[in-house]
Design an enzyme around this catalytic site. Structure first.
Site, PDB file in Angstrom:
ATOM      1  N   CYS A 114      25.855 -75.643  21.057  1.00  0.00           N
ATOM      2  CA  CYS A 114      25.614 -76.510  19.903  1.00  0.00           C
ATOM      3  C   CYS A 114      24.330 -76.099  19.203  1.00  0.00           C
ATOM      4  O   CYS A 114      23.511 -75.361  19.754  1.00  0.00           O
ATOM      5  CB  CYS A 114      25.500 -77.956  20.350  1.00  0.00           C
ATOM      6  SG  CYS A 114      26.940 -78.506  21.265  1.00  0.00           S
TER       7      CYS A 114
ATOM      8  N   GLY B 173      28.221 -73.959  16.595  1.00  0.00           N
ATOM      9  CA  GLY B 173      29.197 -75.030  16.765  1.00  0.00           C
ATOM     10  C   GLY B 173      29.877 -75.317  15.457  1.00  0.00           C
ATOM     11  O   GLY B 173      29.222 -75.545  14.444  1.00  0.00           O
TER      12      GLY B 173
ATOM     13  N   ASN C 109      21.557 -80.024  22.855  1.00  0.00           N
ATOM     14  CA  ASN C 109      22.217 -78.732  23.059  1.00  0.00           C
ATOM     15  C   ASN C 109      22.062 -78.365  24.520  1.00  0.00           C
ATOM     16  O   ASN C 109      20.958 -78.371  25.048  1.00  0.00           O
ATOM     17  CB  ASN C 109      21.566 -77.660  22.166  1.00  0.00           C
ATOM     18  CG  ASN C 109      22.047 -76.245  22.471  1.00  0.00           C
ATOM     19  OD1 ASN C 109      21.300 -75.291  22.317  1.00  0.00           O
ATOM     20  ND2 ASN C 109      23.277 -76.097  22.893  1.00  0.00           N
ATOM     21  N   GLY C 110      23.189 -78.056  25.158  1.00  0.00           N
ATOM     22  CA  GLY C 110      23.162 -77.712  26.576  1.00  0.00           C
ATOM     23  C   GLY C 110      24.260 -78.459  27.283  1.00  0.00           C
ATOM     24  O   GLY C 110      25.236 -78.899  26.658  1.00  0.00           O
TER      25      GLY C 110
ATOM     26  N   TYR D 279      24.997 -62.678  22.676  1.00  0.00           N
ATOM     27  CA  TYR D 279      26.061 -63.184  21.811  1.00  0.00           C
ATOM     28  C   TYR D 279      25.709 -64.431  21.008  1.00  0.00           C
ATOM     29  O   TYR D 279      26.010 -64.507  19.826  1.00  0.00           O
ATOM     30  CB  TYR D 279      27.288 -63.507  22.681  1.00  0.00           C
ATOM     31  CG  TYR D 279      28.422 -64.167  21.924  1.00  0.00           C
ATOM     32  CD1 TYR D 279      29.320 -63.394  21.184  1.00  0.00           C
ATOM     33  CD2 TYR D 279      28.581 -65.548  21.931  1.00  0.00           C
ATOM     34  CE1 TYR D 279      30.362 -64.003  20.485  1.00  0.00           C
ATOM     35  CE2 TYR D 279      29.618 -66.148  21.225  1.00  0.00           C
ATOM     36  CZ  TYR D 279      30.500 -65.374  20.507  1.00  0.00           C
ATOM     37  OH  TYR D 279      31.515 -65.967  19.814  1.00  0.00           O
TER      38      TYR D 279
HETATM   39  P1  5GP Z   1      38.476 -62.325  25.572  1.00  0.00           P
HETATM   40  O1  5GP Z   1      39.636 -61.707  24.935  1.00  0.00           O
HETATM   41  O2  5GP Z   1      37.915 -61.496  26.653  1.00  0.00           O
HETATM   42  O3  5GP Z   1      38.771 -63.699  26.028  1.00  0.00           O
HETATM   43  O4  5GP Z   1      37.379 -62.523  24.458  1.00  0.00           O
HETATM   44  C1  5GP Z   1      36.316 -61.643  24.295  1.00  0.00           C
HETATM   45  C2  5GP Z   1      35.818 -61.686  22.894  1.00  0.00           C
HETATM   46  O5  5GP Z   1      35.927 -62.969  22.323  1.00  0.00           O
HETATM   47  C3  5GP Z   1      34.390 -61.339  22.745  1.00  0.00           C
HETATM   48  O6  5GP Z   1      34.298 -60.660  21.510  1.00  0.00           O
HETATM   49  C4  5GP Z   1      33.680 -62.662  22.684  1.00  0.00           C
HETATM   50  O7  5GP Z   1      32.784 -62.606  21.591  1.00  0.00           O
HETATM   51  C5  5GP Z   1      34.724 -63.672  22.395  1.00  0.00           C
HETATM   52  N1  5GP Z   1      35.071 -64.733  23.356  1.00  0.00           N
HETATM   53  C6  5GP Z   1      36.332 -65.159  23.519  1.00  0.00           C
HETATM   54  N2  5GP Z   1      36.382 -66.189  24.353  1.00  0.00           N
HETATM   55  C7  5GP Z   1      35.171 -66.465  24.753  1.00  0.00           C
HETATM   56  C8  5GP Z   1      34.640 -67.463  25.620  1.00  0.00           C
HETATM   57  O8  5GP Z   1      35.313 -68.327  26.169  1.00  0.00           O
HETATM   58  N3  5GP Z   1      33.332 -67.425  25.829  1.00  0.00           N
HETATM   59  C9  5GP Z   1      32.576 -66.481  25.232  1.00  0.00           C
HETATM   60  N4  5GP Z   1      31.314 -66.498  25.522  1.00  0.00           N
HETATM   61  N5  5GP Z   1      33.023 -65.551  24.392  1.00  0.00           N
HETATM   62  C10 5GP Z   1      34.321 -65.524  24.140  1.00  0.00           C
HETATM   63 MG    MG Z   2      33.451 -61.075  19.663  1.00  0.00          MG
END
Ligand code: 5GP
Ligand code: MG
Ligand code: SF4
Length: 466
Positions: A1, A27, A106-107, A247
């Site tokens: 958030c 968010g 946030n958290g 990220y």
């Molecule tokens: P994946 O296909 O492995 O689920 O998604 C990886 C890509 O989507 C990465 O580019 C990441 O930025 C983003 N991403 C998708 N789902 C998530 C998630 O649940 N948590 C995080 N931190 N990133 C995600």
């Molecule tokens: Mg991505």
């Protein structure tokens, strides 16, 4: 958030709307603003959707008068069950002794279930299903003489990750948990002050970045008397979320004195050193992989190209809460730039592999476009553990890296190679030249290492095995 607060300006609401707009990447489900005016009292507005669609008309800004206010942009995390209800949208406001308060959090509070049970038994009436609401009830029950002290009281009972921006009728309050898991910064705007999750929200309103709020610090800001600082918690080694660098934060923000963009570029350089491969092009998976791809290209000398084009009108896919929407999201958001890719050996750089669904679809799209080879390079170590501190990761079983080795993942994704940055390499890239201190890691890296700096009590109670 994302959270934002301001005091000592005319029309706090318009500053908050701008600040929240700059924090929209943190968010996108909903947003809210609470302000206070000496004549008109507290006012609040909470809406689903983007800040720009809800909080930019003069009607809504005029309905939120006053020189002080706070705001929140929401995305639901581990604790929340499915779709957000409007009653779960922050800031939360409560009227109790000494005029009441509003808070934006946030958290993620890791002992929220236990606290909620106890509070309900003692007569608290909850309005939402949000973990953050516990803080308001704990404050209302505290016997301290003023609201900042009640807040200290409340937060001493709370475990997990919290950066909080709160307000009374006259004071703006900012707090970071003792580990400092989530960011929070202090800025100066004219005669007033503001608090924000990230420095990019100060830039948009032309505020000066003064400093970060320290882990475990509480600041109480009064427009007339300025900033007072306390450290109400037992000091602990800090554990800032390393994934903010990878990220979550915006690349134009400053975290821990470092440009997030430069950190990400350094991650790409580390990746190129650790896992080189012969290829014709380095392409980012936009936007989250872009600075790391630039770093990889600079370090390896392999040309950078925009082999995948992102539709700018889609949000971050993973922020959509249901799996069905997420699955559709990849195609709605990304398309291969066929003319560049055909006949080429391509290195794709992305920030993380979570479920592996995005990576798989991207690989298919790249091969369909005629790529000769596809090599994935990932700007974080394998995500093998869920986050319980405010980033939405799925259950452990759904994490690709929880059940597969790197080789198995390479086969599963059917790519020519797949390499993740090492944990030490990531630490070097964020500025720890000696790498990760195994005895006391300098950051929270639980989603990669499984070493949780705070026991996620609610999850353990539900059977989660650390
Ligand atoms: P994946 O296909 O492995 O689920 O998604 C990886 C890509 O989507 C990465 O580019 C990441 O930025 C983003 N991403 C998708 N789902 C998530 C998630 O649940 N948590 C995080 N931190 N990133 C995600
Ligand atoms: Mg991505
Ligand atoms: Fe950040 Fe990962 Fe720790 Fe969550 S578990 S706070 S995403 S480093």
């Amino acid at each position: 958030c994302g959270i934002f607060g301001v005091v000592g300006v005319q029309d706090a609401a318009s500053f908050i709307a701008l600040g929240l707009h700059a924090l929209q990447h943190r968010g996108q489900e909903a947003g809210g603003i609470v302000t206070h005016d000496p004549q008109l009292g507290f006012n609040s507005a909470r809406r689903f959707g983007y800040v720009r669609d809800n909080f930019t008309s003069s009607d809504i800004i005029e309905s939120l008068p006053g020189p002080i206010g706070i705001g929140h942009v929401r995305y639901s995390t581990a604790g929340s069950k499915g779709q957000t209800a409007i009653r779960d949208v922050q800031p939360f406001f409560g009227e109790f002794a000494m005029g009441g308060a509003a808070i934006a959090h946030n958290g993620n509070i890791t002992n929220a279930n236990a606290l909620r049970r106890e509070l309900i038994e003692r007569g608290s009436i909850f309005q939402s299903s949000s973990d953050s609401e516990c803080i308001i009830h704990l404050m209302a029950r505290s016997l301290q003489r003023n609201i900042p002290e009640r807040m200290e009281d409340a937060l001493r009972r709370v475990e997990g990750a919290f950066s909080v921006v709160a307000m009374t009728r006259t004071k703006l309050i900012g707090v970071r948990d003792p580990l400092g898991v989530r960011p929070l910064v202090l800025g100066k705007i004219g005669d007033g002050w503001c608090l924000a999750s990230e420095t990019c929200a100060l830039d948009i309103i032309g505020a000066e970045f003064l400093r970060e709020i320290e882990p475990g610090e509480m600041v109480v800001i009064n427009a007339d008397t300025g900033v007072e600082s306390h450290f109400p918690f037992r000091p602990q080694p800090s554990k800032f979320c390393i994934f903010e660098h990878v990220y979550f934060s915006r690349p134009d923000s400053i975290l821990g004195g470092r440009s997030v963009y430069e950190t990400r570029e350094a991650i790409g350089r580390e990746l190129a050193k650790e896992s080189p491969v012969e290829a014709d092009l380095v392409c980012p998976v936009p936007d989250s992989g872009t600075p790391a791809a630039i770093g990889y290209s600079l370090e390896s000398g392999i040309p950078y190209a925009m082999g995948i084009i992102r539709n700018q009108y889609m949000g971050r896919t993973f922020i959509e809460p249901t799996e069905q929407i997420r699955n559709m999201g990849v195609r709605l958001k990304l398309n291969v730039n066929r003319a560049l890719i055909e006949g080429k050996r391509v290195i794709l750089v992305d920030d993380s592999v979570v479920r592996g669904t995005t990576s798989r679809k991207i690989k298919e799209m790249i091969l369909d476009a005629g790529a000769k080879e596809v090599h994935f390079r990932i700007a974080s170590p394998p995500t093998a553990w869920p986050c319980f501190y405010g980033v939405d990761t799925p259950q452990r079983e759904k994490l690709l890296a929880a059940t597969m080795t790197e080789d198995e993942m390479t086969k599963h994704l059917a790519v020519d190679s797949l390499r993740f940055i090492s944990l030490d390499g990531l630490y070097r890239a964020v500025g720890e030249s000696q790498g990760r201190n195994k005895d006391c890691p300098q950051y929270c890296d639980a989603c990669f290492s499984g070493e949780y700096p705070v026991t996620p009590a609610d999850m353990v109670e539900q059977g989660f095995k650390m």
